[in-house]
Design a protein around this motif. Sequence first.
Motif, mmCIF file in Angstrom:
data_model
loop_
_atom_site.group_PDB
_atom_site.id
_atom_site.type_symbol
_atom_site.label_atom_id
_atom_site.label_comp_id
_atom_site.label_asym_id
_atom_site.label_seq_id
_atom_site.Cartn_x
_atom_site.Cartn_y
_atom_site.Cartn_z
ATOM 1 N N ASP A 116 1.723 11.593 -39.174
ATOM 2 C CA ASP A 116 0.699 12.060 -40.117
ATOM 3 C C ASP A 116 1.294 12.888 -41.244
ATOM 4 O O ASP A 116 0.817 12.833 -42.384
ATOM 5 C CB ASP A 116 -0.362 12.887 -39.373
ATOM 6 C CG ASP A 116 -1.243 12.002 -38.484
ATOM 7 O OD1 ASP A 116 -1.221 10.768 -38.696
ATOM 8 O OD2 ASP A 116 -1.919 12.546 -37.591
ATOM 9 N N ARG A 118 7.933 2.861 -43.168
ATOM 10 C CA ARG A 118 6.931 3.187 -42.157
ATOM 11 C C ARG A 118 5.662 3.760 -42.791
ATOM 12 O O ARG A 118 4.555 3.499 -42.345
ATOM 13 C CB ARG A 118 7.521 4.174 -41.151
ATOM 14 C CG ARG A 118 8.599 3.572 -40.254
ATOM 15 C CD ARG A 118 9.063 4.573 -39.230
ATOM 16 N NE ARG A 118 7.978 4.994 -38.359
ATOM 17 C CZ ARG A 118 8.018 6.002 -37.502
ATOM 18 N NH1 ARG A 118 9.129 6.726 -37.434
ATOM 19 N NH2 ARG A 118 7.000 6.310 -36.750
ATOM 20 N N VAL A 119 5.834 4.549 -43.840
ATOM 21 C CA VAL A 119 4.659 5.061 -44.555
ATOM 22 C C VAL A 119 3.900 3.902 -45.188
ATOM 23 O O VAL A 119 2.667 3.833 -45.118
ATOM 24 C CB VAL A 119 5.098 6.085 -45.628
ATOM 25 C CG1 VAL A 119 3.909 6.473 -46.512
ATOM 26 C CG2 VAL A 119 5.693 7.321 -44.962
ATOM 27 N N HIS A 120 4.621 2.972 -45.792
ATOM 28 C CA HIS A 120 4.002 1.824 -46.449
ATOM 29 C C HIS A 120 3.276 0.930 -45.442
ATOM 30 O O HIS A 120 2.225 0.363 -45.733
ATOM 31 C CB HIS A 120 5.087 1.031 -47.177
ATOM 32 C CG HIS A 120 4.554 -0.007 -48.110
ATOM 33 N ND1 HIS A 120 3.604 0.262 -49.074
ATOM 34 C CD2 HIS A 120 4.834 -1.344 -48.224
ATOM 35 C CE1 HIS A 120 3.315 -0.840 -49.750
ATOM 36 N NE2 HIS A 120 4.059 -1.831 -49.245
ATOM 37 N N HIS A 144 2.542 8.473 -52.816
ATOM 38 C CA HIS A 144 1.177 8.958 -52.580
ATOM 39 C C HIS A 144 0.447 9.226 -53.897
ATOM 40 O O HIS A 144 -0.770 9.000 -53.997
ATOM 41 C CB HIS A 144 1.219 10.234 -51.732
ATOM 42 C CG HIS A 144 1.572 9.980 -50.288
ATOM 43 N ND1 HIS A 144 0.874 9.098 -49.509
ATOM 44 C CD2 HIS A 144 2.546 10.508 -49.499
ATOM 45 C CE1 HIS A 144 1.394 9.080 -48.291
ATOM 46 N NE2 HIS A 144 2.420 9.932 -48.258
ATOM 47 N N GLY A 170 1.999 2.043 -42.632
ATOM 48 C CA GLY A 170 0.997 2.826 -41.927
ATOM 49 C C GLY A 170 1.393 3.227 -40.534
ATOM 50 O O GLY A 170 0.539 3.590 -39.721
ATOM 51 N N THR A 171 2.722 3.231 -40.210
ATOM 52 C CA THR A 171 3.174 3.563 -38.852
ATOM 53 C C THR A 171 3.889 4.904 -38.786
ATOM 54 O O THR A 171 4.370 5.291 -37.725
ATOM 55 C CB THR A 171 4.112 2.464 -38.323
ATOM 56 O OG1 THR A 171 5.238 2.350 -39.215
ATOM 57 C CG2 THR A 171 3.400 1.124 -38.234
ATOM 58 N N ALA A 172 3.972 5.642 -39.898
ATOM 59 C CA ALA A 172 4.676 6.919 -39.912
ATOM 60 C C ALA A 172 3.794 8.005 -39.294
ATOM 61 O O ALA A 172 2.586 7.824 -39.073
ATOM 62 C CB ALA A 172 5.053 7.288 -41.340
ATOM 63 N N TYR A 208 3.835 12.544 -42.906
ATOM 64 C CA TYR A 208 4.344 11.712 -43.989
ATOM 65 C C TYR A 208 3.312 10.691 -44.472
ATOM 66 O O TYR A 208 3.277 10.341 -45.647
ATOM 67 C CB TYR A 208 5.614 10.972 -43.536
ATOM 68 C CG TYR A 208 6.799 11.886 -43.347
ATOM 69 C CD1 TYR A 208 7.344 12.575 -44.418
ATOM 70 C CD2 TYR A 208 7.361 12.070 -42.087
ATOM 71 C CE1 TYR A 208 8.428 13.426 -44.253
ATOM 72 C CE2 TYR A 208 8.445 12.913 -41.910
ATOM 73 C CZ TYR A 208 8.970 13.585 -42.995
ATOM 74 O OH TYR A 208 10.031 14.425 -42.818
ATOM 75 N N ARG A 209 2.477 10.201 -43.553
ATOM 76 C CA ARG A 209 1.518 9.143 -43.910
ATOM 77 C C ARG A 209 0.289 9.695 -44.628
ATOM 78 O O ARG A 209 -0.205 9.076 -45.580
ATOM 79 C CB ARG A 209 1.089 8.410 -42.626
ATOM 80 C CG ARG A 209 0.111 7.267 -42.867
ATOM 81 C CD ARG A 209 -0.205 6.566 -41.556
ATOM 82 N NE ARG A 209 -0.680 7.501 -40.553
ATOM 83 C CZ ARG A 209 -1.937 7.927 -40.490
ATOM 84 N NH1 ARG A 209 -2.846 7.525 -41.361
ATOM 85 N NH2 ARG A 209 -2.295 8.780 -39.550
ATOM 86 N N ASP A 210 -0.191 10.883 -44.211
ATOM 87 C CA ASP A 210 -1.392 11.472 -44.810
ATOM 88 C C ASP A 210 -1.025 12.191 -46.118
ATOM 89 O O ASP A 210 -0.238 13.138 -46.107
ATOM 90 C CB ASP A 210 -2.011 12.469 -43.818
ATOM 91 C CG ASP A 210 -3.331 13.022 -44.337
ATOM 92 O OD1 ASP A 210 -3.288 13.868 -45.255
ATOM 93 O OD2 ASP A 210 -4.381 12.609 -43.812
#
Length: 959
Positions: free
Chosen positions: A40, A32-34, A97, A36-38, A42-44
């Motif tokens: 914030d 999901r991070v890869h 990241h 772009g759906t995770a 985890y994604r940011d």
Amino acid sequence: MLLKPWREVAVPHEDVLRGTFQQSEFAADLTRVHNGTATDEYRDPKLFYARTYITEGMRLLLDSIVRRLCGLGGEPVVQLQTAFGGGKTHTLLAVYHLAKGEVPLRELQGVGPIVDAVGVVEVPKARVVVLDGNQLSPNQPQMHDGQPVRTMWGELAWQLCGWVAYERIRQSDESGTSPGKGVLTALLEEHAPCVILMDELVAYLRQFEEGRQYTGGTFESNLSFIQALTEAVKAVPNAMVLASLPESELELGGPRAQLALDSLEKIFGRVQALWKPVGTEEAFEIVRRRLFSAIADERAMEETCKAYMQMYLQHAGDFPPETQESRYLERLRASYPIHPAVFDALYNVWSSMDKFQRTRGVLRLMAKAIHKLWTDGNTSPMIQPADLPIDFADVRNDLLYYLPQGWDPVVERDVDGPRSETARLDRDTRFGAVQAARRVARTIFLSTAPEVPGQTARGIEIPDILLGCMQPGQTAGVYKDVLRRMSDTLHYLNVAGTRYFYDTRPNLRREMESRKQRFGKDETEKDIRDRITKWLIRRAPFEGVHVFISSADVPDDERIRLVVLPTDAAYSRSAPEDAQEAAKQILTMRGTQPRLNQNRLLFLAADYDVVQRLRDHVRTALAWASIQKDVAELRLNLDVLQQNQVKQQLDTAQQVVARTLRDAYKWLLIPYQEVRNGKGLGPLSWEAVMLSSSAGNTMDEICNKLKDNEFLIETWSPVHLKPQLEKWFWKEDKQAVSAFEVWRSMCRYVYLDRLTDIEVLRRAIEVGVRSGAFGIAYAVVEGEYRGFAFEEPVSVAMDESLLLIEPHKAREYAERKRREAEQGRAPEVVDTQGASSSYASTQKGSLTGVQRPVNTSTIGTTIDTYVRGDGGNGHAREVATAKRRFYGTVKLNAMTSKMEFGTIFDEILKHFTSRPDVQVEITVDISARSEQGFDEGFQRIIRENMRQLKFQHGEFEEE
């Protein structure tokens, strides 16, 4: 000093305060991070690192990543393997990241010092490939721009550089065969620097069945690819592979998964670098960063930590030794506002259970607890084990989820809750000022509810209890006093020496459970046998109830007997073989000899589904009885309360056993054989009749079932007797049969009706003679029936000479005798070929060539000819001379004389004593001889017994 509450020093994150956190938020998802759906956090990259504590293991890994991407060394292959919830995916996200370089590394909290330590200014951005085993499917290609990508190596190439890179291995992807090491090396060199993150590999590989070809290749081709990939990255200085593998069986999911894990460990073991998992001390900071914002008042935090440390030092004897070390102050600071004792319990005790996730489980539990404490306005200086709101449904359910069944009543009654005993103690006593009872109970529960594998002694001692509940400014005496009160009143709190622990069983149950193991099958079976013997008291029509005995010990006579099968021979409708085979062995054999009287045995068997429960309840009763016995004999010291509890538990256990015994032994097994028209007899079969366990008297229930279903006949009609005679006994050449032969056959053959005793047959014969169903006679002398009767009232004496005559033959004989009487002619000889060969006399005029068989089942004596009058029909009859005296002598087997004498009484003496005009005198002669002689002690015993039994004469002689 008045210490600030933790809520004024460390404020939880917004999602914890609102209680809007979800379990999934604590589970990192690399895909999901890869994509772009995770979320914030985890994604940011900045937010992720702001909430991430860089542990020692993660620091070393990131250092290796920086060096590898810069071409300065570093490990090419790293395997991440920890227990469930150990932070593998979270670590992969940290690498993701850092390698992506979407944010300057110095803006990522904690990364700057790592880069500085390597000695570089910039770190090249890398191509990051994510191969998620939960995302990939062996038989479902990944679609990219409308085109399918089938394998892991195809996905690797596409993520490196789209279709340009994919074309290099298109053929291998379409055929499902692994590309070679050289192809992969060239591919990585062309698109380096690159980092390949492989998550949940086992979850992907366990789906490949052995020998089967999938779109994603085969099990072997995927292993070949992974091995080739690890070799290829070694040849590319700025390429790297990180793979996460599970350590616990909980994550594997079957034998295929274990095979996959073993294979992967061998591959990675050749080239991998070690990764240090999260330590307990590091977990403090991880949890604090995830649950709390930055400390708002560092000074207040320091004052609180020092106050706790000062309390431990001043009361050194009341607290564990580790609190006297200076480093314990550092532990207090590292974990604030959560006390280290909370982490010790969760990480050292609860994480020993497979389902409990070390980091994620602690986060989820503490998030719920902190939310409840915040909303309730908790004012404790630190969050100690005693502060956890176990009465809060979310926290209680989260804890009970990991425990075996049976802990709900423990928590509700003895630990925490409005109706708990601890709440009552706090409400009704002085302990309520500091909520001492509930604080102690929560501390003991958190540290002792799970049973830790390999633990030498269960429970915690008073110093550990005080560590979990006592705050600065409080006295230890209050908690010690309440602990003593709780030990006396709580139901599930156990005390073993100086250690306290909660258990799902009441206090003495631990002792009882331990003692249960002493009682094996022999003791349990003996107790069940004794109980059944007392429970099934012999009564008519049963001559005996034989419980758990061998076939050799079941008498082979003509009496009805009930045989109770052992628990090993339990009955089940779905699997009746064990019970039937055990019953058949006793039915057909007596020891090593065939059994004659098979139709006199009935069987009682236990229910298969209840037997194990019965054994367990019996062992429980035996255990309680042994405790009570030890108390009575002063081998076990219990107070009055505990002694009463033992008595109550024993009484309850005895009642449960009695009830379970009725529930278990509820199957009557009745042997029978079907008579198939024109096909002879069928095989031995069994009728299973279920008894009602609610019946007041089981023996009455057994008798009623046998009577109602006509398995045992107490009253028999000639209407039923006559067809049996016609079918089995009267033949063309044999139209008279011995009544005793009929009786013995009915005792022996299970295809015939089963009568309670010979008296039932006698009454049926009397009615049958009167109704003309058949005739009777007592002898055949010179072609004449002696004692003949037909269609007239008669009193039948059941002896060996009684014959049952076929009705047509009896009618012919009666008519002939009537004509002879009317004509005054001498009697002519009747054709006696129909008479029973067993009773055709060898006297003059009888059939020749017929021998009387030896009767081995009764004691033979001479019976005088039965004398009859004219029967009241007005016709003259020949009358045998009446005998006025009887004398009989019989030898008895010394070993079976008691049983044989009973038979003599029933078959001989009872006929004489039933007549009021008969005087009976019985004399017993005993002769015994010993080659070794009888010593004085033996003689003295015999003489004393003779005197008591009023022997008229008895003496020992030399020869």
